[in-house]
Write a protein that holds these residues in place. Structure first.
Motif, mmCIF file in Angstrom:
data_model
loop_
_atom_site.group_PDB
_atom_site.id
_atom_site.type_symbol
_atom_site.label_atom_id
_atom_site.label_comp_id
_atom_site.label_asym_id
_atom_site.label_seq_id
_atom_site.Cartn_x
_atom_site.Cartn_y
_atom_site.Cartn_z
ATOM 1 N N THR A 185 -46.859 51.736 46.934
ATOM 2 C CA THR A 185 -46.804 51.292 45.536
ATOM 3 C C THR A 185 -48.079 51.710 44.806
ATOM 4 O O THR A 185 -48.032 52.241 43.693
ATOM 5 C CB THR A 185 -46.653 49.754 45.468
ATOM 6 N N ILE A 244 -47.977 55.413 44.124
ATOM 7 C CA ILE A 244 -47.055 55.794 43.039
ATOM 8 C C ILE A 244 -47.671 55.457 41.679
ATOM 9 O O ILE A 244 -47.697 56.288 40.766
ATOM 10 C CB ILE A 244 -45.685 55.086 43.224
ATOM 11 N N ILE A 245 -48.225 54.246 41.571
ATOM 12 C CA ILE A 245 -48.838 53.865 40.286
ATOM 13 C C ILE A 245 -50.010 54.790 39.965
ATOM 14 O O ILE A 245 -50.151 55.280 38.846
ATOM 15 C CB ILE A 245 -49.291 52.387 40.322
ATOM 16 N N ILE A 268 -48.838 58.105 38.669
ATOM 17 C CA ILE A 268 -48.357 58.063 37.283
ATOM 18 C C ILE A 268 -49.526 58.245 36.305
ATOM 19 O O ILE A 268 -49.400 58.884 35.273
ATOM 20 C CB ILE A 268 -47.608 56.729 37.022
ATOM 21 N N ILE A 305 -52.637 45.875 45.738
ATOM 22 C CA ILE A 305 -52.104 47.083 45.099
ATOM 23 C C ILE A 305 -53.039 47.526 43.977
ATOM 24 O O ILE A 305 -53.386 48.709 43.872
ATOM 25 C CB ILE A 305 -50.679 46.820 44.555
ATOM 26 N N LEU A 315 -44.863 84.461 26.704
ATOM 27 C CA LEU A 315 -43.425 84.307 26.492
ATOM 28 C C LEU A 315 -43.131 83.260 25.425
ATOM 29 O O LEU A 315 -41.979 82.955 25.144
ATOM 30 C CB LEU A 315 -42.727 83.927 27.801
ATOM 31 N N GLY A 316 -44.196 82.658 24.922
ATOM 32 C CA GLY A 316 -44.027 81.717 23.812
ATOM 33 C C GLY A 316 -43.613 80.331 24.251
ATOM 34 O O GLY A 316 -42.896 79.633 23.539
ATOM 35 N N LEU A 371 -45.323 71.648 26.207
ATOM 36 C CA LEU A 371 -44.653 70.890 27.259
ATOM 37 C C LEU A 371 -44.082 71.823 28.311
ATOM 38 O O LEU A 371 -44.248 71.611 29.520
ATOM 39 C CB LEU A 371 -43.555 70.018 26.645
ATOM 40 N N GLN A 372 -43.437 72.911 27.838
ATOM 41 C CA GLN A 372 -42.865 73.888 28.773
ATOM 42 C C GLN A 372 -43.964 74.483 29.646
ATOM 43 O O GLN A 372 -43.808 74.654 30.853
ATOM 44 C CB GLN A 372 -42.155 74.997 28.000
ATOM 45 N N VAL A 375 -45.109 71.809 32.212
ATOM 46 C CA VAL A 375 -44.101 71.574 33.241
ATOM 47 C C VAL A 375 -44.093 72.717 34.246
ATOM 48 O O VAL A 375 -44.047 72.508 35.462
ATOM 49 C CB VAL A 375 -42.711 71.387 32.593
ATOM 50 N N ASN A 376 -44.194 73.958 33.736
ATOM 51 C CA ASN A 376 -44.128 75.099 34.647
ATOM 52 C C ASN A 376 -45.380 75.269 35.486
ATOM 53 O O ASN A 376 -45.296 75.650 36.651
ATOM 54 C CB ASN A 376 -43.821 76.372 33.861
ATOM 55 N N LYS A 425 -45.165 72.738 38.105
ATOM 56 C CA LYS A 425 -44.188 73.162 39.096
ATOM 57 C C LYS A 425 -44.816 74.166 40.057
ATOM 58 O O LYS A 425 -44.606 74.101 41.272
ATOM 59 C CB LYS A 425 -43.004 73.809 38.368
ATOM 60 N N ARG A 433 -47.015 72.431 42.570
ATOM 61 C CA ARG A 433 -46.413 71.210 43.126
ATOM 62 C C ARG A 433 -46.839 70.900 44.558
ATOM 63 O O ARG A 433 -47.008 69.747 44.917
ATOM 64 C CB ARG A 433 -44.892 71.256 43.020
#
Lengths: 233, 318
Positions: free
Chosen positions: A35, A38-39, A42, A104, A137-138, A142-143, A146-147, A150, A153
């Protein structure tokens, strides 16, 4: 030597027969530390990303500070949380002292710096070509994020594993804010693997200590094995 | 271009779903940890938080008594084991409902300061000076004060004579200081820091006995913890007679006027439970089957002997 051999044999018996006490302590350790991890994830992963890609004055110093906090002593975190949540402390009204929730909180704070720092390292290690390609690539912000996340990762997964490892293996904060309570209900107890090992050893119950120690090692190994399996896939 | 954007959207959504799922799992786990304490039975179980001196815990006396109480009062007992000093500190901070301690002088201060009320004496036993069978300081059967003096003297000359102190502001540590004082020494000047012969463990009674055993040293222990650990120890009782060795255990609740959220009702139940006839019998007979002698004596009928008022062992708190 005899003591160690006998202890290991008894430990194996406790593990093989799924001794209810040992199992309850092991499961509680995992629940509490997972727990907390995970917190902390985040908060730490977005924070690490923000620091890595952000440009602001004092960024270098902030990273230095975070890296210094890698070695945050667990008892200091324990003492700090104890003072905050003790009844006369500012959050005393919540009655959190000597509960799993307190543990925790302490573990989350303890692993936050190392997880944030390792996230920064993970993201900064992403191949610049990928970053440039995304930009050319413009991709929107956010994109882009995210990439890159990824791409990083596996390193971030390793960060999570390190955080979990530090949380489940610490004893100082757990004993200060948890109190090492063995209550009749699972949810009120605060006895985890590390605090139990400490107590059992001081009480001379060596085999119980060894059993708990083996369980702790197996959990740590299991987590690392899982991570490496994922990474090599 | 289109393909990449589409791909990004999907991964983005997947990430968001993953993030949401993660947060939900985290919340569920948190609820699982905190919520179930109040949920499992339709009738809410009351929680009693006890801070206890290590001797009552290490001997397993509390492990023996708490299930009886939990059953009778439909309560859950949470025991934090610490030395008397730490237990009083928890009490002073309002972190527990009840304290079980054994340091008369500091209890008096605690009560006078308005932190504790309703003190009752529920058990007593004696301290013993334990040490290696070889007894390098030659203290066997001496009076406690004389034995301490001898250990100090020999310790300064002979490397093999070591005294391990609890060194943790516990009740046993207080008693040890009282004996040094009675023997005519100034604790901080003549004992602490007077040489390697005097070592402070800074830990509970069981752990201190284990350490003393490893070092083949001397230590002061309550008889209960010593008997409970005896099987694992090579230490023997060397001094066990002397008025100063009396060890009186009290229970009291935290003053609800200082800390209104304290669970005063269940705290009183616990105090009255300990001084009830049945439980006094349990205390007096605890450990006899295993160790051949009781670890604690019931206080109920011996109030004169241990120098407390009759009301303090018999009158239930209201």
């Amino acid at each position: 030597m005899y003591e160690i051999v006998e202890g290991v044999l008894e430990a194996l018996r406790l593990i093989v027969t799924l001794d209810p006490d040992v199992m309850a302590i092991a499961v509680r350790s995992i629940v509490i530390s997972l727990t907390a991890t995970i917190i902390a994830s985040i908060f730490a992963i977005p924070l690490g990303a923000a620091i890595n890609f952000g440009t602001f004055p004092g960024r270098k110093s902030l990273i230095n500070l975070i890296q210094t906090l890698y070695s945050l002593p667990t008892v200091i975190v324990g003492l700090l949380i104890f003072l905050l949540i003790s009844r006369v402390g500012p959050f005393g009204f919540m009655r959190l002292l000597f509960t799993p929730t307190a543990m925790i909180i302490a573990q989350t704070i303890l692993i936050l710096p190392i997880m944030t720092g390792l996230t920064i390292s993970a993201l900064s290690a992403v191949d610049p070509v990928i970053r440039d390609t995304l930009r050319s690539l413009g991709a929107t912000r956010l994109q882009f994020l995210v990439n890159v996340l990824k791409e990083a990762r596996f390193a971030i997964l390793a960060t999570v594993a390190v955080g979990f490892g530090r949380a489940i293996s610490e004893v100082g904060a757990a004993i200060l804010v948890g109190g090492n309570i063995a209550a009749s209900s699972f949810a009120s107890s605060t006895r985890v693997l590390t605090t139990a090992i400490s107590l059992e050893t001081s009480m001379g119950n060596i085999s119980q200590s060894i059993a708990l120690g083996i369980v702790l090692l197996v959990i740590a190994l299991g987590v690392n094995l899982a991570i490496t399996t994922v990474q090599h896939r | 271009m289109h393909v990449l954007r589409y791909f990004c959207l999907i991964t983005m959504h997947r990430r968001i779903i993953f993030a949401v799922a993660t947060i939900m799992v985290a919340l569920m786990l948190i609820c699982g940890c905190t919520g179930t304490t109040t949920d499992p039975t339709p009738v809410e179980k009351q929680q009693l938080r006890i801070a206890t001196t290590t001797s009552l815990y290490d001997t397993k006396l509390l492990d023996h008594l708490t299930p009886i109480f939990e059953e009778k009062y439909n309560a859950e007992v949470l025991v934090v084991s610490a030395g008397t000093g730490k237990a009083l500190e928890y009490g002073q901070r309002g972190d527990v409902d009840v304290m079980m301690v054994h340091d008369r002088a500091r209890e008096d201060t605690f009560i006078a300061d308005g932190y504790g009320i309703d003190r009752r004496v529920f058990a007593y036993n004696y301290f013993v000076l334990v040490g290696p069978e070889s007894d390098p300081a030659g203290v066997k059967a001496m009076a406690p004060e004389a034995a301490f003096t001898a250990i100090r003297e020999k310790g300064m000359a002979d490397k093999n004579v070591v005294f391990v102190s609890r060194g943790d502001a516990s009740g046993t540590h207080s008693k040890e200081k009282a004996i040094w004082k009675a023997a005519g020494f100034n604790y901080s000047a003549d004992v602490q820091g007077s040489g390697d012969w005097y070592q402070e463990a800074g830990t509970g009674m069981g752990a201190t006995l284990t350490m003393t055993n490893e070092k083949e040293a001397y230590t002061l222990s309550d008889i209960g913890t010593y008997l409970a650990y005896k099987g694992d120890l090579k230490l023997v009782t060397l001094v066990d007679e002397g008025d100063i060795l009396l060890n009186v255990y009290s229970v009291m609740q935290i003053n609800p006027e200082k800390f209104p959220e304290t669970n005063s009702t269940i705290a009183k139940d616990w105090i009255n439970f300990l001084i009830s006839d049945d439980i006094q019998k349990e205390i007096g007979s605890f450990g006899v089957d295993k160790y051949g002698q009781p670890l604690f004596y019931a206080a109920q009928n011996d109030w004169e002997k241990i120098g407390v008022a009759e009301a303090e062992v018999k009158n239930p708190v209201a």
